[in-house]
Design an enzyme around this catalytic site. Structure first.
Site: not given
Ligand code: IPM
Ligand code: MN
Length: 356
Positions: A191, A223, A247
């Site tokens: 990110k 995203d 995860d």
């Protein structure tokens, strides 16, 4: 080889799926001339009941003394009301840290004969899907400074995401090495448009990439990666990412295959040491009924033979046996379709042993 394993059956369906896996390993030993010694130890809910803590020192010591660790699953309703820091799942975090298991490999592949279990449109996965998520496992927000403090706004809680260059470099190297043996494509997920730790991540991954000119590197924001995984998952070969993004994305990737009961995983330290476990959890709702699918744990044992012991032929033999049992039409209830006759955990194990 004489192989010493620490075995952590754990909770829920863990003991059942591990039991079948040991049968399979014994068969491999018999056929290929290896001996397996199993040191069974407790972690998770059963260790809380027995020792009052989810990860007793004796279990850590047994794992350190072994050549590799095989784990079933931990957790269950019985321990759901314990405070966060005492829950069975904390055993996993403790094992990862204590054993230095910084590289978590989570393959997500669609088995041809189970391809209609994929919840996406058939054309999206046509030709097969074979992704491996390489998740950093001992750093990031899971292990960063955390706490609570009083502020003008009242009590505040915080968890810090932080990565060192060394941590990023070593996980990136695992990912690029893996890509060299596969489709020669690495997608690094971060990110970096927002997080400083991601900007360091992206810079270090680019440095590592220079040592692998044959491998194509792409960077995606997390995203977008989550979206691409369901839009066009075949674009991925190796995905490398941080602890928390890994995860989340590895759960998403496993769901795309439609058969989470089939997926193995490996958590590796430097050297060849590793801990091997199914991606699925302890499934307390079906525990003790001889209906759990043991294939993910059996395939985890295949990963163990390949990655820790370099026993490639033996690993292939396990994977081929699982494939044969599926191709012959045998299914545990989780992967059986309407009208298909299901076999139990033990029968599935026996069929795989027989196929070896
Ligand atoms: C996993 C699990 C664990 C994690 C939990 C149980 C601590 O979700 O292995 O993916 O978040 O790493
Ligand atoms: Mn998870």
């Amino acid at each position: 080889m004489n192989i010493k394993l620490a075995v952590i059956p754990g909770d829920g369906i863990g003991p059942e799926v591990v039991g079948e896996t040991l049968k399979v390993l014994d068969k491999i030993g018999e056929k290929y001339g290896h001996t397996f010694e199993y040191n069974k130890v407790l972690a998770g809910g059963c260790a809380i009941d027995e020792y009052g803590q989810c990860l007793p020192q004796s279990t850590i010591d047994a794992c350190k003394a072994a050549d590799a660790v095989l784990l079933g699953a931990v957790g269950g309703w019985k321990w759901d009301n314990l405070p966060g820091s005492e829950r069975p799942e904390m055993a996993l975090l403790g094992l990862r840290k204590e054993l230095g298991l910084f590289a978590n490999l989570r393959p997500a592949m669609v088995f041809d004969c189970l391809s209609d279990a994929c919840p996406l449109k058939p054309e999206i996965i046509e030709g097969g899907l074979d992704i491996v998520v390489v998740r950093e496992l001992t750093g990031g927000i899971y292990f960063g400074e955390k706490g609570t403090k009083e502020t003008d706004l009242g009590p505040v809680a915080y968890d810090i995401e932080q990565y060192s260059e060394m941590e990023v470099r070593r996980i990136a190297e695992v990912a690029f090495d893996m890509a060299m043996k596969r489709g020669k494509k690495v997608t690094s997920v971060d990110k970096a448009n927002v997080l400083e730790s991601s900007r360091l991540w992206r810079r270090v991954v680019a440095e590592v990439a220079e040592k692998y000119p044959e491998v194509e590197l792409n960077n995606l924001y997390v995203d977008n990666a989550a979206m691409q995984l369901v839009r066009a998952p075949k674009q991925f070969d190796v995905i490398v990412t941080s602890n928390i993004f890994g995860d989340i994305l590895s759960d998403e990737a496993s769901q795309i295959t439609g058969s989470i009961g089939m997926l193995p995983s490996a958590s590796l330290a430097t050297g060849n040491f590793g801990m091997y476990e199914p991606v699925h959890g302890s499934a307390p709702d079906i525990a003790g009924q001889n209906i759990a699918n043991p294939m993910a744990t059996i395939l985890s044992a295949a990963m163990m033979l390949r990655y820790t012991f370099g026993l490639l032929e033996e690993a292939d033999a396990i994977e081929a046996a699982v494939k044969k049992v599926l191709d012959d039409g045998y299914r545990t209830p989780d992967i059986a379709k309407e009208g298909e006759k299901a076999v139990g955990t033990k029968e599935a194990g026996d069929l795989i042993v027989e196929a070896i």
